[in-house]
Design a protein around this motif. Structure first.
Motif, PDB file in Angstrom:
ATOM      1  N   PRO A 162     -41.639 -14.567  30.683  1.00 52.10           N
ATOM      2  CA  PRO A 162     -42.322 -15.858  29.858  1.00 52.10           C
ATOM      3  C   PRO A 162     -41.769 -16.311  28.588  1.00 52.10           C
ATOM      4  O   PRO A 162     -41.588 -17.618  28.585  1.00 52.10           O
ATOM      5  N   GLY A 163     -40.807 -15.627  28.130  1.00 52.84           N
ATOM      6  CA  GLY A 163     -40.080 -15.939  26.202  1.00 52.84           C
ATOM      7  C   GLY A 163     -41.273 -15.811  25.886  1.00 52.84           C
ATOM      8  O   GLY A 163     -41.867 -17.004  24.458  1.00 52.84           O
ATOM      9  N   LEU A 164     -42.490 -14.780  25.606  1.00 53.52           N
ATOM     10  CA  LEU A 164     -43.209 -14.936  25.097  1.00 53.52           C
ATOM     11  C   LEU A 164     -43.257 -14.268  23.639  1.00 53.52           C
ATOM     12  O   LEU A 164     -42.336 -13.563  23.619  1.00 53.52           O
ATOM     13  N   PRO A 165     -43.882 -14.806  22.584  1.00 59.44           N
ATOM     14  CA  PRO A 165     -43.559 -14.481  20.889  1.00 59.44           C
ATOM     15  C   PRO A 165     -44.038 -12.822  20.892  1.00 59.44           C
ATOM     16  O   PRO A 165     -45.099 -12.547  21.230  1.00 59.44           O
ATOM     17  N   TYR A 166     -43.545 -12.378  20.129  1.00 61.17           N
ATOM     18  CA  TYR A 166     -43.456 -10.995  19.726  1.00 61.17           C
ATOM     19  C   TYR A 166     -44.231 -11.138  18.453  1.00 61.17           C
ATOM     20  O   TYR A 166     -44.692 -11.206  17.026  1.00 61.17           O
ATOM     21  N   ASP A 167     -46.239 -10.762  19.124  1.00 57.80           N
ATOM     22  CA  ASP A 167     -47.269 -10.724  17.822  1.00 57.80           C
ATOM     23  C   ASP A 167     -48.036  -9.872  18.721  1.00 57.80           C
ATOM     24  O   ASP A 167     -48.995 -10.084  19.600  1.00 57.80           O
ATOM     25  N   PRO A 168     -47.860  -8.482  18.212  1.00 62.11           N
ATOM     26  CA  PRO A 168     -49.093  -7.298  18.784  1.00 62.11           C
ATOM     27  C   PRO A 168     -50.345  -7.528  18.335  1.00 62.11           C
ATOM     28  O   PRO A 168     -50.502  -6.491  17.766  1.00 62.11           O
ATOM     29  N   THR A 169     -50.556  -8.618  18.269  1.00 65.08           N
ATOM     30  CA  THR A 169     -52.245  -8.328  17.822  1.00 65.08           C
ATOM     31  C   THR A 169     -52.731  -7.814  19.238  1.00 65.08           C
ATOM     32  O   THR A 169     -52.513  -7.677  20.174  1.00 65.08           O
ATOM     33  N   PRO A 170     -53.985  -6.698  19.001  1.00 61.82           N
ATOM     34  CA  PRO A 170     -55.585  -6.689  19.649  1.00 61.82           C
ATOM     35  C   PRO A 170     -55.479  -7.894  21.440  1.00 61.82           C
ATOM     36  O   PRO A 170     -54.895  -6.985  23.049  1.00 61.82           O
ATOM     37  N   GLU A 171     -55.002  -8.668  21.423  1.00 64.92           N
ATOM     38  CA  GLU A 171     -55.221  -9.966  22.032  1.00 64.92           C
ATOM     39  C   GLU A 171     -54.144 -10.134  22.651  1.00 64.92           C
ATOM     40  O   GLU A 171     -54.114  -9.906  24.167  1.00 64.92           O
ATOM     41  N   ASN A 172     -53.113 -10.377  22.348  1.00 63.31           N
ATOM     42  CA  ASN A 172     -51.308 -10.097  22.970  1.00 63.31           C
ATOM     43  C   ASN A 172     -51.312  -8.771  23.278  1.00 63.31           C
ATOM     44  O   ASN A 172     -50.458  -9.038  24.336  1.00 63.31           O
ATOM     45  N   LEU A 173     -51.945  -7.479  22.924  1.00 63.86           N
ATOM     46  CA  LEU A 173     -51.040  -6.553  23.623  1.00 63.86           C
ATOM     47  C   LEU A 173     -52.182  -6.471  25.045  1.00 63.86           C
ATOM     48  O   LEU A 173     -51.237  -6.227  26.057  1.00 63.86           O
ATOM     49  N   ALA A 174     -53.424  -7.057  24.899  1.00 60.15           N
ATOM     50  CA  ALA A 174     -53.780  -7.136  26.391  1.00 60.15           C
ATOM     51  C   ALA A 174     -53.167  -7.924  27.119  1.00 60.15           C
ATOM     52  O   ALA A 174     -53.012  -7.907  28.472  1.00 60.15           O
ATOM     53  N   LEU A 175     -53.290  -9.280  26.386  1.00 62.07           N
ATOM     54  CA  LEU A 175     -52.222 -10.587  27.730  1.00 62.07           C
ATOM     55  C   LEU A 175     -51.232 -10.072  28.554  1.00 62.07           C
ATOM     56  O   LEU A 175     -51.145  -9.684  29.451  1.00 62.07           O
ATOM     57  N   TRP A 176     -50.440  -9.088  27.080  1.00 61.75           N
ATOM     58  CA  TRP A 176     -49.317  -8.626  27.662  1.00 61.75           C
ATOM     59  C   TRP A 176     -49.092  -7.723  29.573  1.00 61.75           C
ATOM     60  O   TRP A 176     -48.206  -7.599  29.649  1.00 61.75           O
ATOM     61  N   ARG A 177     -50.230  -6.444  29.026  1.00 66.47           N
ATOM     62  CA  ARG A 177     -50.994  -5.549  30.272  1.00 66.47           C
ATOM     63  C   ARG A 177     -50.819  -6.551  31.521  1.00 66.47           C
ATOM     64  O   ARG A 177     -51.001  -6.483  32.339  1.00 66.47           O
ATOM     65  N   SER A 178     -51.880  -7.582  31.197  1.00 67.26           N
ATOM     66  CA  SER A 178     -52.445  -8.044  32.658  1.00 67.26           C
ATOM     67  C   SER A 178     -50.998  -9.080  32.688  1.00 67.26           C
ATOM     68  O   SER A 178     -51.150  -9.158  33.683  1.00 67.26           O
ATOM     69  N   ILE A 179     -49.838  -9.535  32.183  1.00 64.11           N
ATOM     70  CA  ILE A 179     -49.394  -9.884  32.503  1.00 64.11           C
ATOM     71  C   ILE A 179     -47.810  -9.549  32.956  1.00 64.11           C
ATOM     72  O   ILE A 179     -48.152  -9.718  34.421  1.00 64.11           O
ATOM     73  N   ARG A 180     -48.156  -8.344  32.913  1.00 64.66           N
ATOM     74  CA  ARG A 180     -47.146  -7.010  33.929  1.00 64.66           C
ATOM     75  C   ARG A 180     -48.336  -6.636  35.180  1.00 64.66           C
ATOM     76  O   ARG A 180     -47.562  -6.558  36.010  1.00 64.66           O
ATOM     77  N   ASP A 181     -49.545  -6.893  34.857  1.00 61.25           N
ATOM     78  CA  ASP A 181     -49.618  -6.103  36.445  1.00 61.25           C
ATOM     79  C   ASP A 181     -50.201  -7.183  37.192  1.00 61.25           C
ATOM     80  O   ASP A 181     -49.358  -6.752  38.301  1.00 61.25           O
ATOM     81  N   ALA A 182     -49.507  -8.426  36.903  1.00 58.35           N
ATOM     82  CA  ALA A 182     -50.083  -9.049  38.080  1.00 58.35           C
ATOM     83  C   ALA A 182     -48.849  -9.796  38.282  1.00 58.35           C
ATOM     84  O   ALA A 182     -48.210 -10.190  39.887  1.00 58.35           O
ATOM     85  N   SER A 183     -47.229  -8.805  38.118  1.00 56.02           N
ATOM     86  CA  SER A 183     -46.118  -9.178  38.262  1.00 56.02           C
ATOM     87  C   SER A 183     -45.457  -8.054  39.153  1.00 56.02           C
ATOM     88  O   SER A 183     -44.118  -8.184  39.440  1.00 56.02           O
ATOM     89  N   ALA A 184     -46.438  -6.935  38.956  1.00 59.83           N
ATOM     90  CA  ALA A 184     -45.554  -5.958  39.612  1.00 59.83           C
ATOM     91  C   ALA A 184     -45.438  -6.102  40.632  1.00 59.83           C
ATOM     92  O   ALA A 184     -44.051  -5.129  41.249  1.00 59.83           O
ATOM     93  N   PRO A 185     -46.661  -6.545  41.751  1.00 56.64           N
ATOM     94  CA  PRO A 185     -45.967  -6.517  43.127  1.00 56.64           C
ATOM     95  C   PRO A 185     -44.596  -7.585  42.970  1.00 56.64           C
ATOM     96  O   PRO A 185     -43.545  -6.779  44.488  1.00 56.64           O
TER      97      PRO A 185
END
Length: 447
Positions: A162-185
């Motif tokens: 997605p080209g997301l900016p690097y900003d490792p806040t707790p909220e973004n870390l959670a968002l990144w994990r959810s995107i990874r989970d969604a793209s796993a299949p």
């Protein structure tokens, strides 16, 4: 005094598109000059350029352009990974095997090192148990060369795509994990496709994890032709990974003839900085692969058409190409032009964020305005913005207003140029070609 150790034969492999092949041609030229015997496996398009370096050409017959042209009209990146890169594997693997066997027949005791472009398709079956080439009791040492941004799949950095900016806040870390989970299949589907291909070629075990993880871990060492400042920091990095710095600028062909308009560029550059006649130079490209001129190139021409303070040089990226639009007085359009000829005279480089073009900008110390979201382009844009060397337009087809604002921002902020020069020096200091030679020496126990 003992005789110097014989240098190994280097077998280089690259997917047959220019962005995947050009770096290995440059490496091959360097290694040949240093006394190595080099083979380079890729498409026939590069045969003349390869043989000019003194390396031996071996053809991979995979015609990816034909497959791409007949594919679904709205293919996604996963389709490309499966059917453009993945389906090349049987052809590429066969040619690598045949080349290695030929070397063993001709030079039974000669050591071999494989210089493997990560998406070339040659190596994967061997990595997962396919029968070795005849005459080999083990696979030769492998340097894995990745030609784009790091594909590390790690919770501490944004997911690839997605080209997301690097900003490792707790909220973004959670968002990144959810995107990874969604793209796993979808990623699992790519991995399964490769496992089936590898199995058909004799692989005895499936890869664990995702194909994208494997891609960054093939062989003994994985090299990225960039510097650490252009990649996000990973909390637990791949220990095989090495940053060798951007590849050096290619010397221009001595037979290259500059066009009639070229003195306009050099004369302008020679004017003193305070001269009222001096113009700023903007170089524009849509790249050499994804040449949809209406996405960035034409909007940039239109956005800057009224600017009497600019010289705009536009390359179409294909010999013989033409642009059927009115050309403004401040704009020069050329079908094909070497980046490294014009970038030293450029104040802003406007590009669709192909990785090769981006690194040409870095190695010339030129700040950029980047637009692109497909393939790896969104990730290139995000990293360039994070590193402070570019304005990221966050669009595949940006508006004229956004392009104009991006160019003005770079021209109006000296920090972009300062950062571009810092990154240029950092990458030059790493000395990429010397590092490749040094790594070969490490893998074979000295040269």
């Amino acid at each position: 005094m003992a005789a110097p150790k014989e240098k190994p034969v280097v077998v280089a492999t690259a997917f047959g598109a220019p962005g995947h092949t050009q770096g290995l041609i440059l490496m091959s030229a360097h290694l040949v000059k240093k006394g190595f015997q080099v083979y380079l496996i890729t498409s026939a398009d590069s045969k003349a350029a390869i043989e000019k370096t003194g390396a031996r050409f071996a053809e991979n017959p995979w015609q990816w352009e034909r497959v791409f042209a007949t594919g679904p009209p709205k293919h996604d990146s996963m389709w490309v990974m499966k059917h453009i890169f993945g389906d090349s594997t049987p052809h590429a693997h066969r040619v690598l095997k045949e080349t290695l066997e030929q070397i063993r027949r001709e030079q039974p005791s000669r050591e071999v090192v494989i210089l493997h472009e990560s998406l070339s398709g040659c190596l994967g079956p061997f990595e997962f148990g396919a029968p070795l080439p005849e005459g080999y009791s083990s696979l030769p040492k492998v340097i894995n060369f990745h030609t784009s941004v790091c594909l590390a799949n790690h919770d501490s950095i944004p997911p690839f795509g997605p080209g997301l900016p690097y900003d490792p806040t707790p909220e973004n870390l959670a968002l990144w994990r959810s995107i990874r989970d969604a793209s796993a299949p979808a990623i699992a589907g790519v991995t399964e496709h490769y496992n089936n291909l590898y199995k058909s070629l004799g692989a005895t075990r499936p890869m664990e994890g995702s194909f994208f993880d494997a891609l960054m871990s093939f062989g003994d060492v994985t090299i990225l032709a960039t510097s650490p400042s252009l990649e996000y920091p990973i909390s637990s990095p791949n220990l095989k990974l090495r940053f060798i710095g951007g590849l050096p600028l290619r010397p221009l062909d001595p037979a290259f003839v500059y066009p009639s308009w070229w003195p306009t560029i050099t004369a302008n550059a020679a004017l003193p900085a305070g001269s009222p006649d001096k113009k700023r130079a903007v170089f524009v490209t849509q790249g050499t692969a994804h040449r949809q001129y209406d996405e960035l190139l034409i909007p940039t021409i239109n956005a800057l058409a009224a600017r009497t303070d600019l010289i705009v040089v536009v390359t179409l990226g294909l010999r013989g190409a033409e642009l059927d639009i009115p050309i403004p007085a401040n704009t020069i359009v050329v079908d094909y032009f070497p980046y490294d000829a014009v970038l030293p005279y450029t104040d802003v480089f406007v590009s669709n964020a192909g990785y090769g073009g981006f690194m040409h900008g870095v190695m010339n110390g030129v700040p950029m305005v980047l637009a692109g979201t497909i393939a790896d382009k969104g990730e290139v844009c995000a990293r360039a913005e994070w590193a402070g060397v570019a304005v990221n337009l966050r669009a595949q087809k940006p508006s004229e207003e956004a392009i104009r604002a991006g160019v003005d921002k770079v021209l109006g902020d000296e920090g972009f140029k300062k950062r571009a020069v810092e990154l240029q020096r950092e990458n030059q200091g790493l000395d990429a070609l010397a590092q490749v030679e040094r790594i070969i020496g490490e893998l074979v126990g000295g040269l």
